[in-house]
Design an enzyme around this catalytic site. Structure first.
Site, short mmCIF file in Angstrom:
data_model
loop_
_atom_site.label_atom_id
_atom_site.label_comp_id
_atom_site.label_asym_id
_atom_site.label_seq_id
_atom_site.Cartn_x
_atom_site.Cartn_y
_atom_site.Cartn_z
N ASP A 59 21.22 -7.64 27.17
CA ASP A 59 21.60 -8.92 27.91
C ASP A 59 22.09 -10.33 27.00
OD1 ASP A 59 22.34 -8.70 31.79
OD2 ASP A 59 22.00 -10.84 30.07
N SER A 125 39.92 -18.58 27.27
CA SER A 125 41.38 -18.12 27.83
C SER A 125 42.25 -18.79 27.72
CB SER A 125 40.36 -17.25 28.77
OG SER A 125 41.22 -17.07 30.04
N ALA A 126 43.28 -18.79 27.64
CA ALA A 126 44.22 -19.38 28.36
C ALA A 126 44.28 -19.74 29.95
CB ALA A 126 45.56 -19.20 28.14
N TYR A 149 36.38 -17.01 37.48
CA TYR A 149 35.95 -16.46 36.39
C TYR A 149 36.74 -17.45 35.56
CZ TYR A 149 38.66 -14.72 32.72
OH TYR A 149 39.09 -14.20 30.35
N LYS A 153 35.18 -19.87 32.40
CA LYS A 153 34.92 -19.87 30.77
C LYS A 153 35.42 -21.73 30.47
CE LYS A 153 36.71 -15.70 29.38
NZ LYS A 153 35.60 -15.62 28.09
N TYR A 177 42.33 -17.01 23.91
CA TYR A 177 43.31 -16.41 24.45
C TYR A 177 44.45 -16.11 25.68
CZ TYR A 177 39.00 -13.96 22.53
OH TYR A 177 38.00 -13.42 21.95
N ASN A 198 43.44 -3.80 36.63
CA ASN A 198 43.52 -4.59 36.91
C ASN A 198 45.15 -5.67 36.16
OD1 ASN A 198 41.51 -5.99 39.43
ND2 ASN A 198 40.73 -5.79 37.78
N ARG A 290 50.89 -12.07 43.87
CA ARG A 290 49.85 -12.11 43.72
C ARG A 290 49.03 -13.91 43.56
NH1 ARG A 290 46.93 -8.92 38.92
NH2 ARG A 290 48.01 -11.15 37.72
N PRO A 291 48.02 -14.04 44.98
CA PRO A 291 47.63 -14.48 44.71
C PRO A 291 46.65 -15.71 43.38
CG PRO A 291 46.54 -13.78 46.67
CD PRO A 291 46.95 -13.02 45.33
N GLY A 292 46.69 -16.73 43.28
CA GLY A 292 46.34 -17.47 41.63
C GLY A 292 47.08 -17.20 40.42
N1 UFG Z 1 51.47 -8.51 36.97
C1 UFG Z 1 52.09 -7.16 37.80
N2 UFG Z 1 51.51 -6.41 38.34
C2 UFG Z 1 50.41 -6.01 38.04
C3 UFG Z 1 49.56 -6.41 37.40
C4 UFG Z 1 49.71 -7.58 36.98
O1 UFG Z 1 53.04 -7.25 37.87
O2 UFG Z 1 50.23 -4.53 38.89
C5 UFG Z 1 52.02 -9.47 36.48
C6 UFG Z 1 51.31 -10.91 37.06
O3 UFG Z 1 51.37 -11.05 38.37
C7 UFG Z 1 51.42 -11.40 36.21
C8 UFG Z 1 51.54 -10.97 34.85
O4 UFG Z 1 51.55 -9.56 35.45
O5 UFG Z 1 52.45 -12.44 36.08
C9 UFG Z 1 49.98 -10.51 33.92
O6 UFG Z 1 49.64 -10.04 34.49
P1 UFG Z 1 47.66 -9.84 34.26
O7 UFG Z 1 46.89 -9.54 34.97
O8 UFG Z 1 48.04 -8.84 33.19
O9 UFG Z 1 47.35 -10.90 33.85
P2 UFG Z 1 46.88 -13.09 34.11
O10 UFG Z 1 48.08 -13.66 33.44
O11 UFG Z 1 47.06 -12.84 35.13
O12 UFG Z 1 45.47 -13.12 33.75
C10 UFG Z 1 45.18 -12.90 31.97
C11 UFG Z 1 43.73 -12.25 32.40
C12 UFG Z 1 43.14 -13.64 32.13
C13 UFG Z 1 43.36 -14.20 31.61
C14 UFG Z 1 44.94 -14.80 31.53
C15 UFG Z 1 45.13 -15.76 30.31
O13 UFG Z 1 43.91 -10.91 33.02
O14 UFG Z 1 41.64 -12.94 31.93
O15 UFG Z 1 45.40 -13.62 31.37
O16 UFG Z 1 46.26 -15.85 30.47
F1 UFG Z 1 42.63 -15.28 31.74
#
Ligand code: UFG
Length: 332
Positions: A59, A125-126, A149, A153, A177, A198, A290-292
């Site tokens: 770790d 991360s972005a 999270y 970062k 990223y 996710n 999705r929240p956030g």
């Molecule tokens: N989305 C859906 N359905 C799903 C999953 C995602 O519609 O089942 C949509 C989200 O709403 C978003 C897009 O697809 O508009 C991308 O979602 P992701 O979960 O694939 O990725 P995020 O942009 O939310 O987050 C990712 C990484 C984070 C990082 C971020 C940086 O998971 O760790 O990109 O841009 F911080």
């Protein structure tokens, strides 16, 4: 030259290790295997056609375990990729995230200072940009992160920048990223999250495989091209190559690079690209936001191009093809 890669058995990390081996670096992996598999180490060797991998199941928050690695090897640089990365889980278990992600960064930075390792590359991360104006540029002022999270970062970036300023000669590269997807062309290394995925691409491949009935599209009322969220998807092999480009240009001070393609793609556009690349239908339904989530997130990639001579080469169709190829191989 020996490079210590923390979290080296994970999905993106494994691919970084393959690229390093191809460039004749020796790779020392430090990983606690909490979200990765030991078999990945063998796959890394197989893909690179090289054996120069040393694996430690440790770790990174464990200072004495790190000490023994630094005493046993002449580490030239550290690439710190270990860390928890599930946004939803970080909201449920903030302390787990704050502790692990920041303490690992501090412990590793401290070991670097102590054992005179002056080169530190950090996978950021972005998400640190928060809700900002697209495209995101490295010089932008960061907005508060929407979840623990993202906050870890941003904190790690701050910690490492302060360490670099306090230790002349220390080099820190912060790699932001965007959305890594795809897999190695061989289908051997890809995204195999433990538990329910996710992120969009692993959900998409599960639906394509019939393991989930429909893809849930989170919201179609964003101010974007078709109302769905826009992201900058980058092929994981391009991302990995970006790390090697950074490693070969390390200079003292703090250097921030966006690792993205510079192109925004909506959820519906990604579904269509997946269907076209793999000739497979992906049923979906529009559900609530999705929240956030933010509406749009894509990179300004000029700095990486100019200073590193690196740019992403692989397009959406390749990302979709390789992600699907991995899903089929992996499940079989
Ligand atoms: N989305 C859906 N359905 C799903 C999953 C995602 O519609 O089942 C949509 C989200 O709403 C978003 C897009 O697809 O508009 C991308 O979602 P992701 O979960 O694939 O990725 P995020 O942009 O939310 O987050 C990712 C990484 C984070 C990082 C971020 C940086 O998971 O760790 O990109 O841009 F911080």
């Amino acid at each position: 030259m020996q490079i210590l890669v923390t979290g080296g058995a994970g999905y993106i990390r494994a691919r970084v290790c393959v690229e390093l081996l191809k460039k004749s670096y020796t790779v020392i992996i430090a990983d606690n295997l909490s979200n990765s598999r030991i078999e990945t180490v063998e796959k890394i060797k197989q893909l690179a056609g090289k054996d120069d991998v040393i694996f430690y199941k440790i770790d990174v928050t464990d200072a004495s375990a790190l000490k023994s690695i630094f005493l046993s090897h002449k580490v030239a640089a550290v690439i710190h990729l270990a860390g928890f990365k599930a946004i939803g889980e970080s909201l449920e278990k903030p302390l787990k995230y704050y502790y692990n992600n920041t303490v690992s960064t501090m412990t590793l930075a401290e070991a670097c200072i102590k054992y005179d390792v002056k080169k530190f590359v950090f996978s950021s991360s972005a998400t640190v940009y928060g809700e900002n104006k697209v495209p995101f540029v490295e010089t932008m002022e960061l907005r508060p992160a929407a979840n623990p999270y993202g906050a870890t970062k941003a904190m790690s970036e701050r910690i490492l920048s302060d360490v670099a300023r306090a230790n002349p000669g220390f080099s820190v590269s912060l790699l932001r990223y965007f959305n890594p997807v795809g897999a190695h062309e061989s289908g051997l290394i890809g995204e195999a999250p433990k538990g329910v995925p996710n992120n969009l691409m692993p959900c998409l491949t599960r639906v394509a495989r019939g393991k989930m009935e429909k893809l849930r599209v989170f919201g179609n009322d964003y101010p974007t091209v078709d109302g769905t969220g826009v992201r900058d998807y980058i092929h994981v092999v391009d991302l990995a190559e970006g790390h090697v480009a950074v490693l070969e240009k390390l200079a003292p001070g703090v250097h921030i690079y966006n690792l993205g393609t510079g192109k925004g793609t909506s959820v519906l556009e990604l579904i269509r690209a997946f269907e076209e690349a793999n000739k497979i239908k992906v049923p979906y339904e529009i559900v609530g936001r999705r929240p956030g989530d933010i509406a749009e997130c894509y990179a300004d990639v000029n700095k990486a191009r100019r200073e590193l001579g690196w740019k992403a080469k692989r397009g959406l169709l390749e990302m979709c093809r390789d992600a699907w190829n991995f899903e089929k191989n992996y499940r079989e």
